[in-house]
Scaffold this active site. Structure first.
Site, short mmCIF file in Angstrom:
data_model
loop_
_atom_site.label_atom_id
_atom_site.label_comp_id
_atom_site.label_asym_id
_atom_site.label_seq_id
_atom_site.Cartn_x
_atom_site.Cartn_y
_atom_site.Cartn_z
CB THR A 37 30.80 8.48 -27.01
OG1 THR A 37 30.76 9.99 -25.95
CG2 THR A 37 29.78 7.83 -26.32
NE ARG A 71 29.52 15.32 -18.45
CZ ARG A 71 29.76 14.45 -19.96
NH1 ARG A 71 29.11 13.86 -20.24
NH2 ARG A 71 28.81 15.05 -20.88
CB VAL A 72 27.79 11.21 -14.48
CG1 VAL A 72 27.42 10.22 -15.16
CG2 VAL A 72 29.00 10.19 -13.38
N GLY A 73 28.04 11.68 -18.09
CA GLY A 73 27.10 12.57 -18.57
C GLY A 73 25.75 11.86 -19.34
CG ASP A 74 24.89 11.49 -23.63
OD1 ASP A 74 26.27 11.15 -23.71
OD2 ASP A 74 24.61 10.00 -24.03
N GLY A 105 27.10 12.26 -28.41
CA GLY A 105 26.85 13.75 -28.94
C GLY A 105 27.32 14.70 -27.31
N1 ASP Z 1 27.65 11.39 -24.90
C1 ASP Z 1 29.51 11.91 -24.29
C2 ASP Z 1 29.19 12.76 -22.99
O1 ASP Z 1 28.25 13.41 -22.45
C3 ASP Z 1 30.26 13.04 -25.44
C4 ASP Z 1 30.56 11.51 -26.67
O2 ASP Z 1 29.33 11.28 -27.13
O3 ASP Z 1 31.49 12.49 -26.41
O4 ASP Z 1 29.95 12.45 -21.98
#
Ligand code: ASP
Length: 304
Positions: free
Chosen positions: A173, A201-204, A225
């Site tokens: 990211t 799926r949605v991340g942070d 992360g």
């Molecule tokens: N934080 C991102 C996610 O979980 C992944 C990343 O940091 O590369 O979607």
């Protein structure tokens, strides 16, 4: 400050690749410096820097986004203005070259904070943002990376030869945070997420308080992360709360936040932080994080 992902970074052992990463960050930081010298705000600066990171296929955002279980790119992004806590976010969007710019439009042109999927795309059309063909995102490297993950029946993380449950992962990211001479803070985070992630799926990254946060009274934060860990600990807001409630500076608050992340969920990843006084800090639980900064208008530093 900018980052381009955290992890073991085994894929950048090769010196030529490492230099490409660092030079990319250095160029983008210098670009950010120029914007500010020309009077640009923190918000304009983070949007511009995040856009450039999205345009570099080295990183897992924009054109370099990883593929989901269906071989499609679904991207998440968010931007936040520390002046008034206004924020804009998009999630699970496709065919947009610069998701951070769509997030910025959500902030400034809509009455909402987050738009997802088809609704976000409709809003992009409404704003006149062009759709970018799939071929722009589908690189041979990303297709191979997905095949590898599917062969192992695993969800893998960007630029990683190892498996999802290993500690040796890279989360690619991108993020940019800034404080302008008026003392305004802003933060931006953008991602393709995780290789072979489930559709939807949605991340942070697009979640205000998890992967991104900015408040002029405290600090600006961008995270990278394992998103699920950051969502459960609301890590960006947690760091901001340490500044607000304990009057910590960037270094102390980052340490407190990273300790909390590790202790509560054994979280994997890293953060970049600028506090209200312009102090820069970073913290991580992985081996490395690609990041760089210009502190108080001084020299440009980039490192893993
Ligand atoms: N934080 C991102 C996610 O979980 C992944 C990343 O940091 O590369 O979607």
């Amino acid at each position: 400050m900018v980052h381009g992902g955290a992890g073991a970074l085994d894929n950048v052992q090769n010196q030529a690749t490492a230099i490409r990463y660092l030079e990319s960050l250095r160029g983008i930081l210098e670009h950010g410096r120029k914007i500010m010298e020309l009077g640009g705000s923190a918000l304009q600066t983070v949007e511009a820097c995040a856009s450039l990171l999205e345009d570099d296929p080295l990183f897992n955002a924009g054109c370099g986004s990883v593929l989901n279980e269906n071989g499609r790119v679904e991207m998440d992004a968010a931007i936040m203005d520390g002046r008034d806590l206004s924020a804009g976010a998009v999630a699970a969007i496709e065919n947009i070259a610069n998701p951070i710019q769509l997030a910025r439009l959500v902030l400034s042109e809509s009455e909402h904070v987050m738009l997802i999927g088809d609704g976000a795309m409709k809003f992009a059309d409404h704003c006149g943002m062009p759709r970018t063909p799939v071929s722009y995102f589908l690189t041979e490297e990303r297709v191979e990376q997905l095949k590898q993950a599917q062969r192992k029946h695993k969800m893998m993380l960007d630029h990683d030869d190892t498996e999802a449950d290993s500690e040796d992962q890279k989360y690619g990211t991108i993020g940019a945070i800034a404080r302008d001479p008026e003392g305004n803070l802003a933060a931006a985070t953008s991602t393709g997420g995780i290789v072979n992630k489930r559709m939807g799926r949605v991340g942070d990254s697009p979640i205000v308080g998890s992967g991104v946060y900015a408040d002029n009274e405290t600090c600006a934060v961008s995270a990278t992360g394992y998103g699920e860990d950051f969502m459960r600990t609301v890590i960006a807001k947690t760091i901001s709360d340490f500044v607000y409630m304990k009057d910590l500076d960037a270094t102390q608050a980052t340490k407190a936040g990273i300790d909390y992340l590790a202790r509560k969920v054994r979280g994997r990843g890293g953060v970049i932080v600028i506090d209200k006084d312009g102090n820069c800090s970073s913290g991580l639980t992985t081996k490395k994080m690609i990041h760089g900064w210009i502190e108080h208008g001084g020299q440009t530093t980039v490192r893993f």
